[in-house]
Design a protein around this motif. Structure first.
Motif, PDB file in Angstrom:
ATOM      1  N   GLU A  52       0.892  -1.274  -0.020  1.00 19.29           N
ATOM      2  CA  GLU A  52      -0.054   0.159   0.157  1.00 19.29           C
ATOM      3  C   GLU A  52       0.874   1.222   0.051  1.00 19.29           C
ATOM      4  OE1 GLU A  52      -2.195  -0.320   3.387  1.00 19.29           O
ATOM      5  OE2 GLU A  52      -3.954  -1.811   2.525  1.00 19.29           O
ATOM      6  N   ALA A  53       1.906   1.356   0.678  1.00 20.66           N
ATOM      7  CA  ALA A  53       2.826   2.352   0.786  1.00 20.66           C
ATOM      8  C   ALA A  53       3.580   2.500  -0.514  1.00 20.66           C
ATOM      9  CB  ALA A  53       3.811   2.085   1.829  1.00 20.66           C
ATOM     10  N   ALA A  54       3.819   1.585  -1.293  1.00 17.91           N
ATOM     11  CA  ALA A  54       4.465   1.596  -2.346  1.00 17.91           C
ATOM     12  C   ALA A  54       3.606   2.073  -3.464  1.00 17.91           C
ATOM     13  CB  ALA A  54       4.935   0.412  -3.227  1.00 17.91           C
ATOM     14  N   THR A  55       2.371   1.999  -3.653  1.00 15.78           N
ATOM     15  CA  THR A  55       1.055   2.226  -4.406  1.00 15.78           C
ATOM     16  C   THR A  55       0.960   3.793  -4.195  1.00 15.78           C
ATOM     17  OG1 THR A  55       0.368   0.124  -4.542  1.00 15.78           O
ATOM     18  CG2 THR A  55      -1.122   1.821  -5.218  1.00 15.78           C
ATOM     19  N   ALA A  56       0.982   4.155  -2.923  1.00 17.69           N
ATOM     20  CA  ALA A  56       0.884   5.535  -2.546  1.00 17.69           C
ATOM     21  C   ALA A  56       1.980   6.262  -3.055  1.00 17.69           C
ATOM     22  CB  ALA A  56       0.637   5.636  -0.857  1.00 17.69           C
ATOM     23  N   LEU A  57       3.168   5.923  -3.147  1.00 13.18           N
ATOM     24  CA  LEU A  57       4.334   6.579  -3.822  1.00 13.18           C
ATOM     25  C   LEU A  57       4.245   6.575  -5.314  1.00 13.18           C
ATOM     26  CD1 LEU A  57       7.060   5.246  -1.510  1.00 13.18           C
ATOM     27  CD2 LEU A  57       5.957   7.637  -1.248  1.00 13.18           C
ATOM     28  N   GLY A  58       3.244   5.843  -5.909  1.00  9.46           N
ATOM     29  CA  GLY A  58       3.303   6.059  -7.397  1.00  9.46           C
ATOM     30  C   GLY A  58       3.898   4.827  -8.114  1.00  9.46           C
ATOM     31  N   MET A  59       4.591   4.046  -7.256  1.00  9.67           N
ATOM     32  CA  MET A  59       5.246   2.829  -7.822  1.00  9.67           C
ATOM     33  C   MET A  59       4.236   1.786  -8.712  1.00  9.67           C
ATOM     34  SD  MET A  59       8.074   1.507  -5.112  1.00  9.67           S
ATOM     35  CE  MET A  59       9.202   2.492  -4.610  1.00  9.67           C
TER      36      MET A  59
ATOM     37  N   SER B 117       9.477  -5.686  -7.614  1.00 11.53           N
ATOM     38  CA  SER B 117      11.025  -5.843  -7.671  1.00 11.53           C
ATOM     39  C   SER B 117      11.770  -5.005  -6.552  1.00 11.53           C
ATOM     40  CB  SER B 117      11.473  -5.179  -9.002  1.00 11.53           C
ATOM     41  OG  SER B 117      11.101  -4.162  -9.129  1.00 11.53           O
ATOM     42  N   ARG B 118      11.284  -4.025  -6.113  1.00  8.03           N
ATOM     43  CA  ARG B 118      11.915  -3.045  -5.179  1.00  8.03           C
ATOM     44  C   ARG B 118      11.357  -3.172  -3.738  1.00  8.03           C
ATOM     45  NH1 ARG B 118      12.506   2.599  -8.570  1.00  8.03           N
ATOM     46  NH2 ARG B 118      13.247   1.875 -10.464  1.00  8.03           N
ATOM     47  N   VAL B 119      10.275  -3.609  -3.469  1.00 15.71           N
ATOM     48  CA  VAL B 119       9.878  -3.710  -2.182  1.00 15.71           C
ATOM     49  C   VAL B 119       9.378  -5.162  -1.800  1.00 15.71           C
ATOM     50  CG1 VAL B 119       8.105  -2.830  -0.958  1.00 15.71           C
ATOM     51  CG2 VAL B 119       8.854  -1.301  -2.519  1.00 15.71           C
TER      52      VAL B 119
END
Length: 332
Positions: free
Chosen positions: A196-203, A210-212
């Protein structure tokens, strides 16, 4: 270095433990006589076993030394490594795809993945390899073309796939079912808030994985995958069911049938397996160490500023001077 004016002890260091009358307690190391006795007995049994094995004629150590680096054995060892590497590469790639399908909200993908795992985890690998050895009987030709029409290309199965390729395919498809569950468990071990945090950052989904997600799940995935690689190395001895007879165990067995020395040749095969396994275990150790960085780091010790270990009142001597030597609460 500062000292506490009320206790005279160095700030940040705990006082030595004392008993009721104030004398320092002297620590005495706890003895374990029974444990030490059992340890000596085990060492004696181990030494006796090694001494007996060194002198027992059945092991025939001169024959072991003769065949340990025999050209036929070394070539079979290389073929065993090739079977392991190729099967694991295909198995890991297919296992990742199956894991993603299993986690997909699409019911078709999820059902196909579940059915695949059910079949390949529910049947022995030896039985699967036997079926792959009979592939040319089940499917005499490999047809390429459109469904319900005459094939554009029709090739005999035996000419397209040899026994080595069939052994690799059989091992890889069986391994993919286990890798899929390992990868799925690793992905599920990462907290959903990370995604959810990665999605909030626009990933994007690929960037998130691959990164999280994948880097964090690797510490869970590496240990069981390492075990599967070692298990695959030993499972290659079953490819005789295909039949493929040039891997390490079968080759050692064939040589022993010619020389009538089965025990020395099996010892030779065991030594090669142990050498490969040891190398794989060392590599697994360093991989686990790398991906476990930052996990379980010890917290810094809390410094005790008062000799009694009591939590100090908020404020310092400067505050006392500014307030006329008194603290909130009416004490001076």
């Amino acid at each position: 270095m500062s000292t506490d004016t009320r206790s005279g002890s160095v700030a940040g260091s705990a006082p030595p433990p004392t008993d009721n009358d104030g004398t320092a307690i002297k620590a005495v190391k706890l003895r374990h006589p029974i444990r030490n006795i059992f340890a000596v007995i085990i060492l004696l049994f181990a030494a006796a076993f090694v001494y007996d094995a060194a002198l027992r004629p059945a092991y025939n150590w001169p024959a072991v030394a003769k065949y340990i680096f025999d050209r036929r054995i070394s070539e079979a060892a290389v073929i065993t490594l090739e079977l392991t590497v190729y099967s694991m590469l295909i198995g890991v790639a297919l296992g990742v795809v199956l894991a993603v399908m299993r986690l997909s909200p699409n019911p078709v993908f999820k059902s196909l993945s579940w059915f695949y795992l059910w079949v390949f985890r529910g049947t022995p690998v030896y039985v699967q390899l036997t079926f792959w050895g009979l592939l040319s009987v089940i499917y005499p030709t490999i047809d390429i073309g459109l469904p319900f029409l005459d094939p554009l290309i029709s090739l005999p199965t035996g000419d397209v796939l040899n026994v080595f390729q069939l052994a690799v395919i059989g091992l890889a498809l069986n391994e993919a079912a286990y890798i899929a569950e390992i990868v799925r468990a690793g992905i599920l071990s990462v907290d959903h808030g990370q995604e959810e945090a990665a999605t909030a950052l626009g990933m994007s989904w690929f960037q998130t994985m691959s990164r999280v997600i994948i880097p964090q799940s690797m510490r869970v995935i590496i240990p069981p995958v390492g075990n599967e690689v070692i298990s695959m190395l030993k499972t290659t001895s079953l490819v005789t069911a295909v039949p493929f007879s040039f891997e390490l165990f079968t080759r050692s067995r064939d040589i022993s049938a010619e020389t009538f020395t089965p025990i020395p040749l099996f010892l030779v095969a065991s030594i090669w397996y142990l050498a490969f396994t040891s190398i794989l275990m060392i590599g697994q150790y360093f991989l686990e160490k790398r991906f476990a960085r930052g996990i379980g780091v010890a917290q810094p010790e809390k410094k005790i500023t008062v000799a009694t270990g009591a939590v100090p009142v908020v404020g310092d001597e400067g505050d006392d001077k500014k307030s006329g030597g008194s603290r909130p609460g009416g004490t001076t």
